[in-house]
Design an enzyme around this catalytic site. Structure first.
Site, PDB file in Angstrom:
ATOM      1  N   CYS A  74      -4.920   2.353  -1.088  1.00  0.00           N
ATOM      2  CA  CYS A  74      -4.357   2.769  -2.368  1.00  0.00           C
ATOM      3  C   CYS A  74      -3.064   3.516  -2.073  1.00  0.00           C
ATOM      4  CB  CYS A  74      -5.353   3.603  -3.171  1.00  0.00           C
ATOM      5  SG  CYS A  74      -5.868   5.130  -2.348  1.00  0.00           S
ATOM      6  N   LYS A  75      -2.802   4.615  -2.745  1.00  0.00           N
ATOM      7  CA  LYS A  75      -1.581   5.367  -2.454  1.00  0.00           C
ATOM      8  C   LYS A  75      -1.819   6.425  -1.386  1.00  0.00           C
ATOM      9  CE  LYS A  75       2.197   7.977  -4.457  1.00  0.00           C
ATOM     10  NZ  LYS A  75       2.800   8.539  -5.662  1.00  0.00           N
TER      11      LYS A  75
END
Length: 113
Positions: A74-75
């Site tokens: 994800c981030k």
């Protein structure tokens, strides 16, 4: 837990899967991890429960086998961990998160150039 080196080698490991669970708008802002399949976290459970043919049509790749190595990114790692837990709950035995996710990837890629 997946490492940067493992994620970097995904294009050379066609039997492994790399899922990016960020939203499409985030990908447009930052870019994508090579060889990753984007399935935003809110859509992941439905995607992993799809029939094989529907998954392939939707994502351009065969649905992972129950024992396939699946890495989630994800981030910053939070959603990736939730995604890996969800996949494990659904019976996927080799689901793991890339804790550094996009943040680490971007940092290490800029150092190597």
């Amino acid at each position: 837990m997946a490492t940067y080196e493992e994620v970097k080698d995904i294009p050379n490991q066609p039997e492994k899967y790399l899922f990016d669970v960020r939203n499409v708008s985030e990908l447009k802002e930052t870019g994508v991890l090579p060889a990753s399949i984007n399935i935003p976290l809110p859509e992941l459970e439905n995607a992993l429960n799809m029939p094989d043919e529907a998954f392939a049509k939707a994502y351009g790749r065969e649905k992972p086998a129950i024992d396939a190595v699946m890495i989630f990114s994800c981030k910053a790692g939070g959603r990736a961990a939730r995604a890996a837990n969800l996949a494990s709950t659904l019976g996927f035995a080799n689901a793991k998160s890339y804790a550094g996710s996009w943040t680490e990837w971007q940092e290490k890629q800029s150092q190597s150039q």
